[in-house]
Write a protein that holds these residues in place. Structure first.
Motif, mmCIF file in Angstrom:
data_model
loop_
_atom_site.group_PDB
_atom_site.id
_atom_site.type_symbol
_atom_site.label_atom_id
_atom_site.label_comp_id
_atom_site.label_asym_id
_atom_site.label_seq_id
_atom_site.Cartn_x
_atom_site.Cartn_y
_atom_site.Cartn_z
ATOM 1 N N ASP A 77 0.808 -1.224 0.000
ATOM 2 C CA ASP A 77 0.000 0.000 0.000
ATOM 3 C C ASP A 77 0.840 1.272 0.000
ATOM 4 O OD1 ASP A 77 -2.393 -1.343 -0.050
ATOM 5 O OD2 ASP A 77 -2.605 -1.376 2.134
ATOM 6 N N ASN A 78 2.146 1.155 0.239
ATOM 7 C CA ASN A 78 2.973 2.353 0.324
ATOM 8 C C ASN A 78 3.996 2.460 -0.806
ATOM 9 O OD1 ASN A 78 4.650 0.316 1.169
ATOM 10 N ND2 ASN A 78 5.377 1.352 3.016
ATOM 11 N N LEU A 79 3.732 1.768 -1.912
ATOM 12 C CA LEU A 79 4.618 1.822 -3.072
ATOM 13 C C LEU A 79 3.775 2.048 -4.327
ATOM 14 C CD1 LEU A 79 7.642 1.472 -3.895
ATOM 15 C CD2 LEU A 79 7.064 -0.883 -4.478
ATOM 16 N N TYR A 80 4.189 3.014 -5.133
ATOM 17 C CA TYR A 80 3.434 3.384 -6.326
ATOM 18 C C TYR A 80 4.352 3.382 -7.543
ATOM 19 C CZ TYR A 80 -0.120 5.308 -3.131
ATOM 20 O OH TYR A 80 -1.070 5.473 -2.163
ATOM 21 N N LEU A 81 3.772 3.083 -8.686
ATOM 22 C CA LEU A 81 4.443 3.245 -9.974
ATOM 23 C C LEU A 81 3.565 4.149 -10.815
ATOM 24 C CD1 LEU A 81 6.612 2.525 -12.095
ATOM 25 C CD2 LEU A 81 5.222 0.523 -12.697
ATOM 26 N N TRP A 82 4.150 5.258 -11.292
ATOM 27 C CA TRP A 82 3.359 6.245 -12.029
ATOM 28 C C TRP A 82 4.160 6.771 -13.208
ATOM 29 C CZ3 TRP A 82 3.872 11.792 -12.448
ATOM 30 C CH2 TRP A 82 2.773 12.412 -13.069
ATOM 31 N N GLN A 83 3.491 6.930 -14.331
ATOM 32 C CA GLN A 83 4.130 7.479 -15.530
ATOM 33 C C GLN A 83 3.644 8.903 -15.746
ATOM 34 O OE1 GLN A 83 3.144 5.498 -19.222
ATOM 35 N NE2 GLN A 83 4.977 6.279 -20.261
ATOM 36 N N GLY A 84 4.579 9.842 -15.762
ATOM 37 C CA GLY A 84 4.207 11.230 -15.968
ATOM 38 C C GLY A 84 5.333 12.180 -15.615
ATOM 39 N N ASP A 85 5.033 13.451 -15.653
ATOM 40 C CA ASP A 85 5.992 14.523 -15.397
ATOM 41 C C ASP A 85 6.147 14.713 -13.895
ATOM 42 O OD1 ASP A 85 7.398 16.882 -15.122
ATOM 43 O OD2 ASP A 85 6.158 18.035 -16.513
ATOM 44 N N ILE A 86 7.318 14.434 -13.378
ATOM 45 C CA ILE A 86 7.559 14.484 -11.930
ATOM 46 C C ILE A 86 7.349 15.885 -11.357
ATOM 47 C CG2 ILE A 86 10.042 15.000 -11.962
ATOM 48 C CD1 ILE A 86 10.355 12.792 -9.798
ATOM 49 N N THR A 87 7.488 16.922 -12.200
ATOM 50 C CA THR A 87 7.317 18.292 -11.698
ATOM 51 C C THR A 87 5.852 18.625 -11.425
ATOM 52 O OG1 THR A 87 7.116 19.341 -13.888
ATOM 53 C CG2 THR A 87 9.350 19.054 -12.982
ATOM 54 N N THR A 88 4.929 17.733 -11.791
ATOM 55 C CA THR A 88 3.507 17.968 -11.538
ATOM 56 C C THR A 88 3.010 17.244 -10.297
ATOM 57 O OG1 THR A 88 2.748 16.110 -12.908
ATOM 58 C CG2 THR A 88 3.089 18.226 -14.017
ATOM 59 N N LEU A 89 3.872 16.500 -9.621
ATOM 60 C CA LEU A 89 3.447 15.708 -8.471
ATOM 61 C C LEU A 89 3.376 16.557 -7.200
ATOM 62 C CD1 LEU A 89 5.335 12.304 -8.872
ATOM 63 C CD2 LEU A 89 2.861 12.669 -8.876
ATOM 64 N N ALA A 90 2.211 16.549 -6.560
ATOM 65 C CA ALA A 90 2.017 17.264 -5.297
ATOM 66 C C ALA A 90 2.244 16.286 -4.150
ATOM 67 C CB ALA A 90 0.617 17.869 -5.231
ATOM 68 N N VAL A 91 3.516 15.917 -3.963
ATOM 69 C CA VAL A 91 3.917 15.026 -2.877
ATOM 70 C C VAL A 91 4.867 15.791 -1.965
ATOM 71 C CG1 VAL A 91 3.570 12.904 -4.197
ATOM 72 C CG2 VAL A 91 5.763 14.091 -4.351
ATOM 73 N N ASP A 92 5.310 15.136 -0.893
ATOM 74 C CA ASP A 92 6.203 15.843 0.026
ATOM 75 C C ASP A 92 7.551 16.147 -0.614
ATOM 76 O OD1 ASP A 92 4.270 15.883 1.943
ATOM 77 O OD2 ASP A 92 5.196 14.409 3.266
ATOM 78 N N ALA A 93 8.072 15.208 -1.404
ATOM 79 C CA ALA A 93 9.389 15.429 -2.018
ATOM 80 C C ALA A 93 9.483 14.727 -3.355
ATOM 81 C CB ALA A 93 10.502 14.920 -1.101
ATOM 82 N N ILE A 94 10.157 15.365 -4.298
ATOM 83 C CA ILE A 94 10.548 14.704 -5.542
ATOM 84 C C ILE A 94 12.065 14.661 -5.581
ATOM 85 C CG2 ILE A 94 8.467 15.405 -6.781
ATOM 86 C CD1 ILE A 94 10.225 17.490 -8.267
ATOM 87 N N VAL A 95 12.594 13.673 -6.286
ATOM 88 C CA VAL A 95 14.051 13.494 -6.355
ATOM 89 C C VAL A 95 14.563 14.047 -7.677
ATOM 90 C CG1 VAL A 95 15.915 11.801 -6.493
ATOM 91 C CG2 VAL A 95 14.090 11.528 -4.802
ATOM 92 N N ASN A 96 15.620 14.822 -7.581
ATOM 93 C CA ASN A 96 16.283 15.383 -8.755
ATOM 94 C C ASN A 96 17.606 14.670 -8.987
ATOM 95 O OD1 ASN A 96 17.088 17.070 -10.881
ATOM 96 N ND2 ASN A 96 18.090 18.503 -9.482
ATOM 97 N N ALA A 97 17.814 14.184 -10.209
ATOM 98 C CA ALA A 97 19.092 13.602 -10.593
ATOM 99 C C ALA A 97 20.028 14.752 -10.966
ATOM 100 C CB ALA A 97 18.907 12.638 -11.761
ATOM 101 N N ALA A 98 20.844 15.154 -10.012
ATOM 102 C CA ALA A 98 21.670 16.355 -10.149
ATOM 103 C C ALA A 98 23.070 16.004 -10.640
ATOM 104 C CB ALA A 98 21.752 17.070 -8.799
ATOM 105 N N ASN A 99 23.865 17.051 -10.910
ATOM 106 C CA ASN A 99 25.290 16.858 -11.164
ATOM 107 C C ASN A 99 26.071 17.310 -9.938
ATOM 108 O OD1 ASN A 99 25.792 19.772 -11.410
ATOM 109 N ND2 ASN A 99 24.745 19.607 -13.378
ATOM 110 N N SER A 100 27.353 17.085 -9.935
ATOM 111 C CA SER A 100 28.146 17.314 -8.718
ATOM 112 C C SER A 100 28.237 18.786 -8.320
ATOM 113 C CB SER A 100 29.551 16.738 -8.890
ATOM 114 O OG SER A 100 30.213 17.333 -9.994
ATOM 115 N N GLN A 101 27.973 19.708 -9.258
ATOM 116 C CA GLN A 101 27.948 21.129 -8.911
ATOM 117 C C GLN A 101 26.665 21.513 -8.190
ATOM 118 O OE1 GLN A 101 28.636 22.997 -12.770
ATOM 119 N NE2 GLN A 101 30.751 23.443 -12.168
#
Length: 254
Positions: A77-101
């Protein structure tokens, strides 16, 4: 009108003499290119106000997706799979794949998630990240995580992590580094009192980590963490049909 005023202000501060494109979408691409290449700092109250008004306008045209709009994956019940634009998700946190800078992508209109998140969050995100990095005094190590506000995103926070870069083949330490990315983000969410976190497919784009192996690592790391912390809800966010099929197959093997 807000869009044109904002773009003119950005052009003026860069001393660029360009004609404004004719359509809203073309002007948005110019706006995005300008903020993508804009160095951090010197954000006036007027510029921030113009940007806030404009991003509200842009975000109104997007379909914001809440956790209640999603259905849990069948195994828990606490795991989801969703296809879409992560910037539209109204959740507590989204993860960004950043670079070292940790300053976002500076390539105009680049298709990476780092670029998309910084664009939608607003220019204050890059400035905030610069302050964090100045305090740290060195590049962000692979496998760690940093938390920032979500600014203009519907998500409350952004958790930034730097994944391993694959040159030719995957080495054992890079498998551990990718697992560490997921674990560090989960721990950061827990430490900051965030109850839901949406993961992108870390390192599988520009960093060339094999997608099938990356999904297996992501799912294994998340499930082990959730076994100890079942209160944390996790969304695996995929964007392409290929990634959706990969995660569906990997989750069905759990």
């Amino acid at each position: 009108m807000t869009q044109e005023t904002l773009i003119k202000a950005l052009l003026e501060e860069r001393q660029l003499d360009l004609d404004l494109p004719q359509t809203f979408n073309e002007r948005h691409l110019l706006y995005r290119a300008l903020v993508n290449t804009r160095p951090p700092g010197n954000l006036s109250a007027e510029l921030l106000s113009l940007e806030a008004d404009y991003l509200k306008e842009v975000n109104r045209d997007q379909q914001v997706v809440a956790l209640t709009d999603l259905e849990p994956y069948k195994i828990t019940d606490n795991l989801y799979l969703w296809q879409g634009d992560i910037t539209t998700l109204a959740v507590d946190a989204i993860v960004n794949a950043a670079n070292s800078q940790m300053l976002g992508c500076f390539v105009p209109n680049h298709a990476c998630i780092d670029n998309a998140i910084h664009t939608q969050a607003g220019m204050a995100l890059r400035q905030h990240c610069q302050q964090l990095m100045a305090e740290q005094g060195h590049l962000e190590p692979t496998g760690t995580a940093k938390v920032t506000p979500g600014f203009h995103l519907p998500a409350k926070a952004i958790i930034h992590t730097v994944g391993p870069i694959i040159q030719e083949e995957v080495h054992p330490h890079q498998i551990q580094q990718l697992s560490s990315c997921y674990h560090s983000c989960l721990k950061a969410a827990l430490d900051h009192g965030l109850d839901s976190i949406a993961f992108c497919c870390i390192s599988t784009g520009e960093f060339r980590f094999p997608k099938e192996l990356a999904a297996q690592i992501a799912i294994k790391t998340v499930r082990l963490f959730q076994a100890k912390h079942p209160q944390l809800t996790v969304i695996f966010d995929v964007f392409t049909d290929e990634d959706l099929a990969i995660y569906q197959k990997a989750l069905n093997l759990v």
